[in-house]
Every structure is written in structure tokens, then in C-alpha cells.
Design a protein around this motif. Sequence first.
Motif, PDB file in Angstrom:
ATOM      1  N   THR A  52       0.807  -1.297  -0.046  1.00 13.21           N
ATOM      2  CA  THR A  52       0.003  -0.104   0.041  1.00 13.21           C
ATOM      3  C   THR A  52       0.839   1.339   0.107  1.00 13.21           C
ATOM      4  OG1 THR A  52      -0.081   0.027   2.285  1.00 13.21           O
ATOM      5  CG2 THR A  52      -1.943  -1.290   1.180  1.00 13.21           C
ATOM      6  N   LYS A  53       2.205   1.259   0.393  1.00 11.47           N
ATOM      7  CA  LYS A  53       3.187   2.326   0.418  1.00 11.47           C
ATOM      8  C   LYS A  53       4.195   1.673   0.277  1.00 11.47           C
ATOM      9  CE  LYS A  53       4.598   6.282   3.408  1.00 11.47           C
ATOM     10  NZ  LYS A  53       4.557   6.455   4.655  1.00 11.47           N
ATOM     11  N   GLY A  54       5.431   2.301  -0.433  1.00 14.82           N
ATOM     12  CA  GLY A  54       6.802   1.922  -0.250  1.00 14.82           C
ATOM     13  C   GLY A  54       7.309   1.080  -1.720  1.00 14.82           C
ATOM     14  N   LEU A  55       8.378   0.532  -1.380  1.00 16.04           N
ATOM     15  CA  LEU A  55       8.950  -0.220  -2.387  1.00 16.04           C
ATOM     16  C   LEU A  55      10.010  -1.234  -1.957  1.00 16.04           C
ATOM     17  CD1 LEU A  55       9.540  -0.037  -5.780  1.00 16.04           C
ATOM     18  CD2 LEU A  55      11.545   1.478  -5.054  1.00 16.04           C
ATOM     19  N   LEU A  56       9.577  -2.304  -2.645  1.00 17.96           N
ATOM     20  CA  LEU A  56      10.617  -3.462  -2.141  1.00 17.96           C
ATOM     21  C   LEU A  56      11.160  -4.353  -3.274  1.00 17.96           C
ATOM     22  CD1 LEU A  56       7.176  -4.231  -0.581  1.00 17.96           C
ATOM     23  CD2 LEU A  56       8.791  -5.132   0.870  1.00 17.96           C
ATOM     24  N   LYS A  57      12.201  -5.124  -2.969  1.00 12.12           N
ATOM     25  CA  LYS A  57      12.685  -5.941  -3.969  1.00 12.12           C
ATOM     26  C   LYS A  57      12.923  -7.210  -3.411  1.00 12.12           C
ATOM     27  CE  LYS A  57      17.415  -4.992  -2.268  1.00 12.12           C
ATOM     28  NZ  LYS A  57      18.790  -4.735  -2.382  1.00 12.12           N
ATOM     29  N   SER A  58      12.545  -8.453  -4.319  1.00 13.69           N
ATOM     30  CA  SER A  58      12.815  -9.701  -4.226  1.00 13.69           C
ATOM     31  C   SER A  58      14.071 -10.300  -4.732  1.00 13.69           C
ATOM     32  CB  SER A  58      11.563 -10.427  -4.749  1.00 13.69           C
ATOM     33  OG  SER A  58      11.743 -11.842  -4.722  1.00 13.69           O
ATOM     34  N   TYR A  59      15.049 -11.026  -4.292  1.00 16.22           N
ATOM     35  CA  TYR A  59      16.218 -11.454  -4.864  1.00 16.22           C
ATOM     36  C   TYR A  59      16.877 -12.396  -4.022  1.00 16.22           C
ATOM     37  CZ  TYR A  59      18.054  -9.226  -0.654  1.00 16.22           C
ATOM     38  OH  TYR A  59      18.499  -8.735   0.819  1.00 16.22           O
ATOM     39  N   ASP A  96      13.317  -7.249   0.781  1.00 18.04           N
ATOM     40  CA  ASP A  96      13.399  -6.276   1.776  1.00 18.04           C
ATOM     41  C   ASP A  96      13.184  -4.861   1.165  1.00 18.04           C
ATOM     42  OD1 ASP A  96      15.790  -5.062   0.281  1.00 18.04           O
ATOM     43  OD2 ASP A  96      17.325  -6.255   1.675  1.00 18.04           O
ATOM     44  N   CYS A  97      12.883  -3.984   1.973  1.00 17.50           N
ATOM     45  CA  CYS A  97      12.476  -2.758   1.629  1.00 17.50           C
ATOM     46  C   CYS A  97      13.370  -1.729   1.108  1.00 17.50           C
ATOM     47  CB  CYS A  97      11.815  -2.183   2.954  1.00 17.50           C
ATOM     48  SG  CYS A  97      10.431  -3.078   3.497  1.00 17.50           S
ATOM     49  N   ILE A  98      13.051  -1.260   0.144  1.00 16.22           N
ATOM     50  CA  ILE A  98      14.059  -0.219  -0.693  1.00 16.22           C
ATOM     51  C   ILE A  98      13.708   1.284  -0.016  1.00 16.22           C
ATOM     52  CG2 ILE A  98      14.691   1.080  -2.949  1.00 16.22           C
ATOM     53  CD1 ILE A  98      14.148  -1.735  -4.175  1.00 16.22           C
ATOM     54  N   GLU A  99      12.302   1.020   0.472  1.00 20.24           N
ATOM     55  CA  GLU A  99      11.778   2.374   1.203  1.00 20.24           C
ATOM     56  C   GLU A  99      11.082   1.807   2.301  1.00 20.24           C
ATOM     57  OE1 GLU A  99      10.847   4.794  -3.149  1.00 20.24           O
ATOM     58  OE2 GLU A  99       9.121   4.133  -1.784  1.00 20.24           O
ATOM     59  N   ALA A 100      10.656   2.848   3.229  1.00 24.99           N
ATOM     60  CA  ALA A 100       9.770   2.829   4.224  1.00 24.99           C
ATOM     61  C   ALA A 100       8.489   2.125   3.644  1.00 24.99           C
ATOM     62  CB  ALA A 100       9.495   3.659   5.196  1.00 24.99           C
ATOM     63  N   THR A 101       8.122   0.934   4.173  1.00 25.76           N
ATOM     64  CA  THR A 101       6.877   0.154   3.545  1.00 25.76           C
ATOM     65  C   THR A 101       5.718  -0.025   4.270  1.00 25.76           C
ATOM     66  OG1 THR A 101       8.568  -0.773   1.890  1.00 25.76           O
ATOM     67  CG2 THR A 101       6.256  -1.690   2.221  1.00 25.76           C
ATOM     68  N   GLU A 102       4.517   0.000   3.698  1.00 29.57           N
ATOM     69  CA  GLU A 102       3.163  -0.576   4.491  1.00 29.57           C
ATOM     70  C   GLU A 102       2.666  -1.581   3.483  1.00 29.57           C
ATOM     71  OE1 GLU A 102       0.615   2.514   5.879  1.00 29.57           O
ATOM     72  OE2 GLU A 102       2.380   3.555   6.618  1.00 29.57           O
ATOM     73  N   VAL A 103       2.451  -2.765   4.193  1.00 25.51           N
ATOM     74  CA  VAL A 103       1.915  -3.850   3.409  1.00 25.51           C
ATOM     75  C   VAL A 103       0.581  -4.439   4.192  1.00 25.51           C
ATOM     76  CG1 VAL A 103       3.987  -4.673   2.272  1.00 25.51           C
ATOM     77  CG2 VAL A 103       3.416  -5.647   4.419  1.00 25.51           C
ATOM     78  N   LEU A 104      -0.464  -4.739   3.449  1.00 30.18           N
ATOM     79  CA  LEU A 104      -1.424  -5.631   3.887  1.00 30.18           C
ATOM     80  C   LEU A 104      -1.232  -7.138   3.808  1.00 30.18           C
ATOM     81  CD1 LEU A 104      -4.383  -3.872   2.310  1.00 30.18           C
ATOM     82  CD2 LEU A 104      -3.603  -3.649   4.847  1.00 30.18           C
ATOM     83  N   CYS A 105      -1.175  -7.877   4.706  1.00 31.17           N
ATOM     84  CA  CYS A 105      -0.815  -9.289   4.834  1.00 31.17           C
ATOM     85  C   CYS A 105      -1.852 -10.223   4.800  1.00 31.17           C
ATOM     86  CB  CYS A 105       0.012  -9.618   6.098  1.00 31.17           C
ATOM     87  SG  CYS A 105       1.292  -8.261   6.384  1.00 31.17           S
ATOM     88  N   LEU A 106      -1.781 -11.333   3.843  1.00 34.86           N
ATOM     89  CA  LEU A 106      -2.910 -12.393   3.773  1.00 34.86           C
ATOM     90  C   LEU A 106      -2.258 -13.633   4.024  1.00 34.86           C
ATOM     91  CD1 LEU A 106      -5.784 -12.930   3.197  1.00 34.86           C
ATOM     92  CD2 LEU A 106      -5.028 -13.088   0.494  1.00 34.86           C
TER      93      LEU A 106
END
Length: 186
Positions: A52-59, A96-106
Motif C-alpha cells: 500500500t506504500k513503499g517499494l520492495l525488492k525480491s532477490y 526487503d524494503c528499498i523504502e519505508a513500506t506498508e503492506v497488507l498481509c494475507l
Amino acid sequence: MSDILRKQIEKITPLTDSEFDYILSHFTVRKLRKHQYLVQESDRVEHDFFVTKGLLKSYFVNPEGKEHIMQFAMEDWWITDYQAYFNETPATVNIDCIEATEVLCLSLHNREKLCAELHKIEHFFRKKSNAGYVALQRRILSLLNSSAKERYEQLLQQYPTLFQRVPKSIIASYLGVSRETLSRIS
């Protein structure tokens, strides 16, 4: 924060307020700092995450210590280690987060419950999965058939705002090139 999820679902299927409230009740909210891990290799992966907010990378990091970025996820995107999530096995990637992040978890349990109870949600996740398969195939074919410059131009065309949010070293890792090569082609 939940409006972004509702808008995404309603691009595929309409919802009543009560349906959306019920769906949302199956999610939890998580806030993370810049550079904080959402998933670490060998962790249990209990959730699929809607950003919902921010940016992440999967690696993943190969035995020589080189980081290979598989995916980015920004607002309105989903991310997790799907192999670990669906098979209930340890994570094989880091997120991990490239920026501060908010997520909804399911959780997988709640996802299965919602899909069993609401045809609309089962339809939504099927459509999202199909789009994910197409994107993955496109990415693999691009890595196999396109030059570094072509991959750079494709990424720039598809996600122009990414370049303002991500350091060039991370873009280079995603494209599978060195920072120096990226500087020459950009």
C-alpha cells in the motif's frame, strides 16, 4: 490504505461495501523501515503481501555473493516467495524494503477461506495469477533474448517512476548487468 486494495480488486470484479469489509478483515497491516527484511531466505513464509506504500525488492544471493533481483514491488503490487508460501516450505529468496513500506498481509489459510467463500475473490486471484505468469514469461524471454540496452529501455518504458526511486546499482542487478554497463547504456 485499504482503498488501494479495493480499487485493485474492483478493476477485475465489483464489490459491495460489506463484501470488501469482510475481505479486508482477513488481512493484517505491517509497517517496515527502509532496509528491513519482509522475508529472509530459510524463513517460513506465512503471507502474501499487498503493497500500500513503499517499494520492495525480491532477490537471491548466489554462492559468490552476487545479488540477483527477481522482482520489484511498489504500491498496488503483490509480493512474496510464492514457492515457500504455497508449498509451506522455507523461503528461497529475500524480500526487503528499498523504502519505508506498508503492506497488507494475507495468510494462505485466509486466502483459501476467502476463495472458497467468495467466487469474486477466487476469480480475482486467478486473474492476478495469470497476469503474473505472463509477466514472468516476458521477463525470462527478455533475459534470454534481449540485449542489456533493450532490457533497460523496456524497464524504463514499463516503469518510468522506478528510476527516480531506485539506485542505479539496484537497477543494474535487476537487469543482470554491472553498474558500469548500466552507465554506458543509460
